[in-house]
Design a protein around this motif. Structure first.
Motif, short mmCIF file in Angstrom:
data_model
loop_
_atom_site.label_atom_id
_atom_site.label_comp_id
_atom_site.label_asym_id
_atom_site.label_seq_id
_atom_site.Cartn_x
_atom_site.Cartn_y
_atom_site.Cartn_z
N ILE A 171 49.76 46.85 31.42
CA ILE A 171 50.12 45.37 31.21
C ILE A 171 50.73 45.25 29.76
O ILE A 171 50.95 43.99 29.33
N GLY A 172 50.76 46.26 28.95
CA GLY A 172 51.21 46.39 27.63
C GLY A 172 50.41 45.67 26.75
O GLY A 172 50.97 45.26 25.31
N ALA A 173 49.18 45.74 26.83
CA ALA A 173 48.14 45.07 25.87
C ALA A 173 47.60 46.16 24.73
O ALA A 173 47.38 45.79 23.66
N VAL A 174 47.98 47.40 25.02
CA VAL A 174 47.72 48.58 23.91
C VAL A 174 48.76 49.31 24.07
O VAL A 174 49.75 49.55 24.89
N ALA A 175 48.76 50.27 22.97
CA ALA A 175 49.99 51.45 22.79
C ALA A 175 49.55 52.47 23.50
O ALA A 175 48.36 52.80 23.73
#
Length: 394
Positions: free
Chosen positions: A134-138
């Motif tokens: 979901i793009g919350a972490v790299a």
């Protein structure tokens, strides 16, 4: 243990042999001889004659200066020392088994610690993979958790291998066959056992002096060599022997007398007393006495050395027990603070206030603290068991 028991059986035989020396020895003899005199000038005499001799002889040493008495006492002491060697071997094996079992308990708890670490890193890895989607972490955060997860699994495998190795060692100590199965009941000790109050150090030492077989063995060894002095001094005293015998004989081709008549007519009985009085022995006796005295001093030094070693071992185990209990309490506090710190860090990470590296660092600090607690726990228990061993409680 079996070797020590075999030595004890030999010592028992030697004790019987020393006691039997007080009794007389009896032997029987039968002799048959042919004599050839080819150039005899006796009229009617045969060039070859035969004769027989038959006898029973008794020899009894009435006085030997105390050698037999000293030998008997030394044999009895040897018998006691051999028995103590059996007990010492059993004690050594008991302690080795207890130490090995403690290592198994430690390794078993260590496995559980790393299993928890693997579960934790697995949960974090899965959570970060979801967050990555979901793009919350790299991507780098996921990679770091993958690395940590692999490292935790590696540590878990090492702990499991160590546990199996310790079980194998216990199996070998118990002389079990390789194909025999061995299912252990692993009961984790309570904190009360770890922190139980230690007895007084001097009380432990005095108890150890009374129950440890090596101490009694050292005392008996000194006593053994003291009897050696008496045995050596016996060389200055006379020896008295009683000898007795009965016998007969016959001559073959002896005209006029039958075999039975010859045995009857030639029958004789003898008895005699002999006294051997030492006058000068080229210093052999004096040297033997001096060496025996040195042996006594050496044995007493060895006895003292055993006592000093025992005191040093008790003192070391006692100090280690005190220190390991203190280390356990400190490690408990460290685990508590590390767990609290990790939970706070995890919450801050969830809120985006801390990064993955900081959370990983805190997690590894917690695992390390848990391992230190385990080490302190089983070190304290083992040192307490060593003190029990010196008191004859195991």
């Amino acid at each position: 243990v079996k070797t020590a028991e075999a030595n004890r059986e030999i010592a028992k035989i030697d004790t019987k042999l020393a006691s039997a020396a007080y009794f007389p020895s009896v032997s029987a003899s039968i002799g048959q001889n042919l004599t050839n005199t080819p150039f005899t000038d006796t009229e009617g005499a045969s060039a070859t004659t035969g004769n027989g001799s038959y006898g029973i002889n008794l020899s009894w040493q009435l006085f030997d200066g105390g050698v037999r008495s000293a030998n008997s006492k030394q044999a009895d002491i040897d018998n006691q020392i051999a028995g103590l060697a059996v007990e010492e071997s059993k004690n050594d094996i008991k302690l080795a088994i207890i130490q090995n079992y403690m290592q198994i308990l430690y390794a078993n708890e260590s496995v559980k610690t790393f299993e928890n670490a693997v579960e934790l890193s697995t949960a974090q890895l899965e959570s970060n993979r979801v967050k990555l989607d979901i793009g919350a972490v790299a991507k780098s955060d996921v990679s770091q958790w993958e690395s940590q997860h692999a490292s935790d699994k590696y540590q878990l495998v090492n702990a499991q291998v160590a546990l199996e190795n310790y079980k194998l060692q216990l199996k070998q100590l118990l002389e079990l066959d390789t194909l025999d199965s061995m299912n252990l009941v692993l009961t984790e000790p309570s904190e009360e056992e770890v922190l139980s109050v230690l007895p007084d150090k001097n009380t432990i030492f005095q108890t150890a002096m009374n129950v440890m077989p090596q101490v009694k063995s050292g005392e008996l060894n000194s006593e053994y060599y003291e009897h050696g002095i008496s045995k050596a001094k016996a060389g200055y005293l006379p020896k008295i022997n009683l000898n007795a015998g009965t016998g007969t004989g016959n001559v073959y081709n002896y005209d006029g007398y039958s075999f039975g008549n010859q045995l009857k007519n030639n029958w004789d009985n003898t008895i005699g007393l002999s006294i051997s009085i030492p006058i000068y022995s080229n210093r052999e006796v004096k040297s033997a006495v001096e060496k025996a005295q040195i042996n006594v001093e050496t044995a007493r030094l060895n006895e003292l050395s055993i006592q000093k070693d025992l005191y040093a071992n008790v003192e070391t185990a006692y100090l280690n027990a005190i220190n390991s209990q203190a280390q356990y309490l400190a490690a408990e506090e460290k685990v508590k603070s590390s767990r609290d710190s990790y939970e706070v860090m995890n919450e801050q990470f969830r809120l985006g206030l801390k990064n993955t590296i900081e959370l990983l660092t805190e997690k590894n600090t917690l695992v390390s603290a848990q391992q230190e607690l385990l080490q302190a726990k089983y070190t304290a228990l083992m040192n307490r068991k060593v003190l029990d061993y010196y008191q004859g409680l195991i």
